[in-house]
Write an enzyme that holds these catalytic residues in place. Structure first.
Site, PDB file in Angstrom:
ATOM      1  N   ARG A   1      22.099  -5.955 -20.929  1.00  0.00           N
ATOM      2  CA  ARG A   1      21.436  -4.740 -20.414  1.00  0.00           C
ATOM      3  C   ARG A   1      20.846  -3.925 -21.559  1.00  0.00           C
ATOM      4  NH1 ARG A   1      26.366  -2.487 -17.196  1.00  0.00           N
ATOM      5  NH2 ARG A   1      25.140  -0.611 -16.858  1.00  0.00           N
ATOM      6  N   LYS A  13      22.075   8.934 -16.730  1.00  0.00           N
ATOM      7  CA  LYS A  13      20.963   9.162 -15.801  1.00  0.00           C
ATOM      8  C   LYS A  13      21.488   9.520 -14.409  1.00  0.00           C
ATOM      9  CE  LYS A  13      19.318   4.955 -16.447  1.00  0.00           C
ATOM     10  NZ  LYS A  13      20.290   4.385 -17.414  1.00  0.00           N
ATOM     11  N   ARG A  22      11.043   0.640 -15.564  1.00  0.00           N
ATOM     12  CA  ARG A  22      11.738  -0.023 -16.665  1.00  0.00           C
ATOM     13  C   ARG A  22      10.852  -0.998 -17.410  1.00  0.00           C
ATOM     14  NH1 ARG A  22      17.339   0.626 -14.346  1.00  0.00           N
ATOM     15  NH2 ARG A  22      18.713  -0.391 -15.793  1.00  0.00           N
ATOM     16  N   ARG A  34      31.735  -1.371 -11.428  1.00  0.00           N
ATOM     17  CA  ARG A  34      30.570  -2.222 -11.228  1.00  0.00           C
ATOM     18  C   ARG A  34      30.757  -3.586 -11.872  1.00  0.00           C
ATOM     19  NH1 ARG A  34      25.447   1.521 -12.560  1.00  0.00           N
ATOM     20  NH2 ARG A  34      24.793  -0.403 -13.590  1.00  0.00           N
ATOM     21  N   ARG A  53      33.866   3.671 -16.723  1.00  0.00           N
ATOM     22  CA  ARG A  53      33.242   4.273 -15.530  1.00  0.00           C
ATOM     23  C   ARG A  53      33.836   3.742 -14.227  1.00  0.00           C
ATOM     24  NH1 ARG A  53      26.940   3.773 -14.875  1.00  0.00           N
ATOM     25  NH2 ARG A  53      27.402   1.584 -15.324  1.00  0.00           N
TER      26      ARG A  53
END
Ligand code: AP5
Ligand code: MG
Length: 214
Positions: free
Chosen positions: A171, A13, A87, A160, A126
């Site tokens: 998540r 996203k 969400r 993160r 990431r």
């Protein structure tokens, strides 16, 4: 044009939102980025949400709706990309009401489809530029050999706190339990555009462009 990028953690996203900002001058509204900013600047709200985010749970509807409301008041032109918002069904209803109040439409909901195993692999690899937020990946989009961000030249890159296996499980569960009902919600409204998120970044961008009508 106002669009939602809907998809599980690691679907791409943020990556695709940044491309749309560069190519179409749209405005990215990422509630995840806003919450992380609040944490870094140490606001009361930021401190309140820190533990929730690190565990991978959703923060309250009230907080994120408030953040989006503030941005819609302040920003103008270009069209909005809602990245990671809404969400929950309550957030989706609130967004509909907010857009209506501002005389804006919702033009498309891009549902980014990616398998769970790929999501996990993407997320553990990431990193993000500490200056501009450009998103990198050890496997598919490595930080350049000179250690400088291709976008801003920054040299500090962050991982993160919620990009670990335990938080990721939570998540993903939150996505399937609380967010995936939005797929049916927007399908019923006629806004839903499913996109295969498994290709290379530019291929996915091409699919999104096609879904948005070129
Ligand atoms: P948020 O920041 O929104 O995180 P998320 O939804 O878990 O999604 P990510 O940002 O992890 O993934 P992404 O889809 O943006 O993927 P990316 O482009 O980075 O939310 C974080 C937390 O904040 C939540 O858990 C919650 O606590 C809270 N929160 C936020 N919004 C909320 C809301 N509305 N309500 C309640 N709570 C909220 O890509 C991932 C990696 O893959 C990168 O390394 C990238 O380089 C790579 N990649 C991307 N595309 C490709 C591709 N096509 N091929 C190969 N690699 C790719
Ligand atoms: Mg993101």
């Amino acid at each position: 044009m106002n669009i939602i990028l809907l998809g599980p953690p690691g679907a791409g996203k943020g990556t695709q939102a940044r491309k749309l900002v560069d190519e179409r001058g749209m405005i990215q509204l990422s509630t995840g980025d806003m919450l992380r900013e609040a944490r870094t600047s140490g606001t009361e709200m930021g401190l309140k949400v820190a533990g929730i985010m690190d565990r991978g749970e959703l923060v309250t509807d009230e907080i994120v709706i408030g953040l989006i409301e503030e941005k819609l008041e302040g920003e103008k032109g270009g069209g909005f990309i809602f990245d990671g918002f809404p969400r929950t069904l309550a957030q989706a209803d609130a967004l509909g009401a907010l857009l209506e109040r501002h005389g804006e439409n919702l033009d498309a909901v891009i549902e980014m489809r990616v398998e769970d195993e790929v999501l996990v692999a993407r997320i553990v690899a990431r990193s993000t530029c500490g200056m501009c937020g450009e998103v990198y990946n050890d496997e598919t989009k490595p930080i350049p050999a000179d250690g400088k961000c291709t976008n801003c030249g920054g040299t500090e890159f962050n991982r993160r706190a919620d990009d670990n296996e335990d938080s990721l499980k939570t998540r993903l569960l939150a996505y399937y339990k609380q967010t995936s009902p939005l797929i049916g919600y927007y399908y019923a409204k006629g806004n839903l555009k499913p996109v295969n998120g498994l290709g290379e970044i530019d291929e996915v961008a091409g699919e999104i462009a096609a879904a948005l009508g070129g």
